[in-house]
Design a protein around this motif. Structure first.
Motif, PDB file in Angstrom:
ATOM      1  N   SER A 132       0.828  -1.203   0.000  1.00 36.49           N
ATOM      2  CA  SER A 132       0.000   0.000   0.000  1.00 36.49           C
ATOM      3  C   SER A 132       0.865   1.257   0.000  1.00 36.49           C
ATOM      4  O   SER A 132       0.564   2.242  -0.682  1.00 36.49           O
ATOM      5  N   LEU A 133       1.964   1.204   0.726  1.00 38.00           N
ATOM      6  CA  LEU A 133       2.871   2.349   0.801  1.00 38.00           C
ATOM      7  C   LEU A 133       3.510   2.619  -0.558  1.00 38.00           C
ATOM      8  O   LEU A 133       3.601   3.763  -1.006  1.00 38.00           O
ATOM      9  N   THR A 186       1.318   4.437  -2.945  1.00 36.28           N
ATOM     10  CA  THR A 186       0.856   5.760  -2.530  1.00 36.28           C
ATOM     11  C   THR A 186       1.173   6.813  -3.584  1.00 36.28           C
ATOM     12  O   THR A 186       2.295   6.901  -4.073  1.00 36.28           O
ATOM     13  N   LEU A 193       4.588   9.354  -3.922  1.00 36.45           N
ATOM     14  CA  LEU A 193       5.717   8.824  -3.148  1.00 36.45           C
ATOM     15  C   LEU A 193       7.062   9.217  -3.765  1.00 36.45           C
ATOM     16  O   LEU A 193       8.040   9.425  -3.053  1.00 36.45           O
ATOM     17  N   LEU A 215       2.073  10.927   3.381  1.00 38.14           N
ATOM     18  CA  LEU A 215       2.048   9.885   4.404  1.00 38.14           C
ATOM     19  C   LEU A 215       1.181  10.308   5.581  1.00 38.14           C
ATOM     20  O   LEU A 215       0.831  11.474   5.734  1.00 38.14           O
TER      21      LEU A 215
END
Length: 250
Positions: A7-8, A11, A14, A47
């Motif tokens: 998921s990160l 993002t 990013l 974030l």
């Protein structure tokens, strides 16, 4: 954990964190401060609050290493000890407050603090009288609280030292070492509160590479004889990052 990491990586935005880490490292390399003031307004757009702070912490653990050895020779050691002690005591209070702060408010706080500090610096404040130890302890405590609630321990300490009539190398060294020690303290408190998420820590370590490159380049560029030039460049990058993070842009 694998789901969070996937998921990160997915993002949106990013990829902006790499250039932000380099710019933040560059500013810290030639001024001794500014990593969070440049990086966090950008990271807060991408974030979660704890994710942004954790990425910053682990990025900062690597990035300043090229300049720490030289800084030790010029640091104000009594001040460093007082600042560290009082920050250690107030930092967990800030972390507890952060657990109740929504992401939109966190972003606004980070950008607001960066712009407020910039305004005070541009005003050219200078403190000509001796500073008692109790005042240094108070500055460290405020720094610890702000570091916990917004990931920005620097403003009180930076304003304190930038306003004192000390040589630029001593100011730079003391701020640089204090912020490095603070990151170690914040890492410990984050782990104690159960907020040390490995994925964000790994992201921070990866961002430490462009951050370290920026620190190295900034350290090589630093010349006390051109203090005004480097301050101006640092102020410009801080302003750009803070203004880009304001919610008014969407």
């Amino acid at each position: 954990m694998p789901d969070l990491w996937a998921s990160l990586l997915a993002t949106e935005g990013l990829a902006l964190l790499g250039p932000a880490a380099f710019a933040a490292g560059l500013v810290r390399g030639f001024s001794g401060f500014g990593t969070g003031l440049v990086f966090l307004p950008v990271a807060a757009q991408i974030l979660s609050p704890f994710g942004a702070i954790l990425a910053l912490i682990f990025m900062e653990l690597l990035a300043p290493l090229p300049n720490l050895r030289r800084a030790r020779a010029s640091v104000e050691r009594p001040d460093l000890l007082r600042l560290t002690l009082s920050a250690f005591l107030l930092l967990p209070v800030g972390i507890l407050v952060l657990t109740r702060v929504p992401p939109e408010l966190f972003r606004l706080i980070v950008c607001g603090l960066a712009l407020a500090m910039l305004a005070v610096l541009l005003a050219g404040l200078r403190w000509r009288r001796p500073v008692p130890p109790r005042a240094v302890l108070g500055i460290g405590g405020l720094s610890g609280f702000l570091g916990g609630v917004a990931g920005l321990p620097g403003p009180p300490v930076i304003l304190f030292y930038m306003a004192r009539p000390l040589e630029p190398a001593r100011i730079r060294a003391t701020i640089l070492l204090y912020l490095f020690v603070f990151d170690l303290l914040l890492t410990g408190w984050m782990a104690g509160f159960g907020h040390l998420v490995p994925e964000y820590a790994l992201l921070g370590l990866l961002l430490g590479l462009p951050g370290m490159l920026g620190n190295w380049l900034g350290g090589r560029l630093f010349d006390p004889a051109r203090e005004g030039l480097y301050r101006g460049a640092a102020y410009g990058l801080i302003a750009l990052a803070a203004l880009s993070g304001l919610p008014v842009w969407g």
